[in-house]
Design a protein around this motif. Structure first.
Motif, short mmCIF file in Angstrom:
data_model
loop_
_atom_site.label_atom_id
_atom_site.label_comp_id
_atom_site.label_asym_id
_atom_site.label_seq_id
_atom_site.Cartn_x
_atom_site.Cartn_y
_atom_site.Cartn_z
N ILE A 54 -27.80 -63.59 44.21
CA ILE A 54 -27.43 -62.50 45.11
C ILE A 54 -26.47 -61.53 44.41
N CYS A 55 -25.48 -62.08 43.71
CA CYS A 55 -24.55 -61.22 42.98
C CYS A 55 -25.24 -60.41 41.90
N ALA A 56 -26.19 -61.02 41.20
CA ALA A 56 -26.93 -60.31 40.16
C ALA A 56 -27.73 -59.15 40.73
N ILE A 57 -28.17 -59.28 41.96
CA ILE A 57 -28.96 -58.23 42.59
C ILE A 57 -28.07 -57.11 43.14
N ILE A 58 -26.96 -57.47 43.79
CA ILE A 58 -26.18 -56.44 44.49
C ILE A 58 -25.03 -55.84 43.69
N MET A 59 -24.53 -56.53 42.67
CA MET A 59 -23.41 -55.99 41.88
C MET A 59 -23.92 -54.92 40.92
N PRO A 60 -23.25 -53.76 40.85
CA PRO A 60 -23.67 -52.71 39.91
C PRO A 60 -23.26 -53.06 38.48
N LYS A 61 -23.91 -52.42 37.51
CA LYS A 61 -23.54 -52.60 36.11
C LYS A 61 -22.26 -51.82 35.82
N LYS A 62 -21.57 -52.21 34.76
CA LYS A 62 -20.32 -51.54 34.39
C LYS A 62 -20.55 -50.07 34.11
#
Length: 69
Positions: A54-62
């Motif tokens: 879930i975090c990999a899907i919703i967190m934006p890239k730096k």
């Protein structure tokens, strides 16, 4: 003072999707500790696996959060 933002790391700092590296930078701790904790959580009822996904899907890239970095 600029507000801290949560993001996934990119480049050499990431292992799979960069979630643990981003969390480690946000909380200013060693990424290895975050990775070990996440692996332990993944083996304890697979909650860690689903949380990581879930975090990999919703967190934006730096680069999306801080353009030009």
């Amino acid at each position: 003072m600029e507000k801290k933002r949560l993001y996934r790391t990119e480049g050499n700092c990431k292992m799979i999707c960069g979630v643990c590296g981003g969390l480690a930078e946000y909380f200013d701790i060693d990424p290895t500790l975050v990775r070990v904790a996440w692996v332990i959580a993944a083996f304890l009822g697979s909650v860690g696996f689903w949380a990581y996904l879930i975090c990999a899907i919703i967190m934006p890239k730096k680069s999306d959060v801080y353009p030009g970095c």
